[in-house]
Write a protein that holds these residues in place. Structure first.
Motif, PDB file in Angstrom:
ATOM      1  N   THR A  31       0.851  -1.194   0.000  1.00 60.34           N
ATOM      2  CA  THR A  31       0.000   0.000   0.000  1.00 60.34           C
ATOM      3  C   THR A  31       0.885   1.243   0.000  1.00 60.34           C
ATOM      4  O   THR A  31       2.106   1.150   0.205  1.00 60.34           O
ATOM      5  CB  THR A  31      -0.905   0.017   1.243  1.00 60.34           C
ATOM      6  OG1 THR A  31      -0.067   0.102   2.406  1.00 60.34           O
ATOM      7  CG2 THR A  31      -1.780  -1.234   1.335  1.00 60.34           C
ATOM      8  N   ASP A  32       0.267   2.388  -0.210  1.00 64.86           N
ATOM      9  CA  ASP A  32       1.041   3.638  -0.181  1.00 64.86           C
ATOM     10  C   ASP A  32       1.701   3.834   1.179  1.00 64.86           C
ATOM     11  O   ASP A  32       2.866   4.232   1.275  1.00 64.86           O
ATOM     12  CB  ASP A  32       0.135   4.838  -0.491  1.00 64.86           C
ATOM     13  CG  ASP A  32      -0.250   4.900  -1.962  1.00 64.86           C
ATOM     14  OD1 ASP A  32       0.467   4.297  -2.788  1.00 64.86           O
ATOM     15  OD2 ASP A  32      -1.263   5.555  -2.270  1.00 64.86           O
ATOM     16  N   LYS A  33       0.949   3.515   2.234  1.00 59.51           N
ATOM     17  CA  LYS A  33       1.483   3.696   3.584  1.00 59.51           C
ATOM     18  C   LYS A  33       2.682   2.773   3.819  1.00 59.51           C
ATOM     19  O   LYS A  33       3.722   3.209   4.327  1.00 59.51           O
ATOM     20  CB  LYS A  33       0.385   3.421   4.618  1.00 59.51           C
ATOM     21  CG  LYS A  33       0.822   3.623   6.040  1.00 59.51           C
ATOM     22  CD  LYS A  33      -0.312   3.363   7.007  1.00 59.51           C
ATOM     23  CE  LYS A  33       0.147   3.520   8.445  1.00 59.51           C
ATOM     24  NZ  LYS A  33      -0.916   3.278   9.412  1.00 59.51           N
ATOM     25  N   SER A  34       2.541   1.497   3.440  1.00 59.46           N
ATOM     26  CA  SER A  34       3.650   0.566   3.661  1.00 59.46           C
ATOM     27  C   SER A  34       4.829   0.895   2.745  1.00 59.46           C
ATOM     28  O   SER A  34       5.987   0.713   3.123  1.00 59.46           O
ATOM     29  CB  SER A  34       3.194  -0.880   3.475  1.00 59.46           C
ATOM     30  OG  SER A  34       2.687  -1.091   2.181  1.00 59.46           O
ATOM     31  N   ALA A  35       4.550   1.397   1.535  1.00 63.49           N
ATOM     32  CA  ALA A  35       5.636   1.799   0.625  1.00 63.49           C
ATOM     33  C   ALA A  35       6.412   2.974   1.206  1.00 63.49           C
ATOM     34  O   ALA A  35       7.651   2.995   1.155  1.00 63.49           O
ATOM     35  CB  ALA A  35       5.069   2.148  -0.746  1.00 63.49           C
ATOM     36  N   ASN A  36       5.691   3.943   1.764  1.00 65.24           N
ATOM     37  CA  ASN A  36       6.363   5.086   2.385  1.00 65.24           C
ATOM     38  C   ASN A  36       7.205   4.651   3.576  1.00 65.24           C
ATOM     39  O   ASN A  36       8.320   5.133   3.775  1.00 65.24           O
ATOM     40  CB  ASN A  36       5.348   6.145   2.799  1.00 65.24           C
ATOM     41  CG  ASN A  36       4.771   6.875   1.609  1.00 65.24           C
ATOM     42  OD1 ASN A  36       5.393   6.957   0.560  1.00 65.24           O
ATOM     43  ND2 ASN A  36       3.559   7.396   1.769  1.00 65.24           N
TER      44      ASN A  36
END
Length: 109
Positions: free
Chosen positions: A93-98
């Motif tokens: 997800t975007d959060k985990s990628a960040n």
């Protein structure tokens, strides 16, 4: 003594196997004793043939898919008795990628 010589797919052998714990089933799988599996040897072979045909079908689809198109997902193998449920693939997800990016850049946990 008589029970040991029953065919693997017999009702009695199936009932005995169904009482085994997942750990006991895993130990039998590690020992390479397919006759103690929940399927007969014929059923195991048929499942292997089924998986091979589906893989060949997938390969044919990949070869005939336009290079710009998304490659189809490979087929899931037929679930074998005694095997636990397949684990879902982790989604990025975007959060985990960040978070991953922060960690790679030397960010502390």
């Amino acid at each position: 003594m008589f029970i040991e010589h029953l065919p693997p797919e017999s009702h009695t052998m199936t009932a005995l196997r169904n009482e085994l714990t997942p750990q006991q089933l895993a130990e039998q799988a590690d020992k390479g004793e397919p006759e103690k599996g929940r399927w007969s040897q014929q059923e195991q072979i048929l499942a292997s043939v089924y998986d091979a045909v589906r893989y060949l079908e997938w390969t044919l689809k990949c070869v005939n898919t336009d290079k710009k198109a998304k490659t189809p997902d490979p087929p899931e193998p037929m679930r074998r008795p005694g095997a636990g449920p397949r684990k879902k693939k982790a989604q990025l997800t975007d959060k985990s990628a960040n978070r991953l990016f922060e960690l790679l850049q030397g960010g502390a946990a």
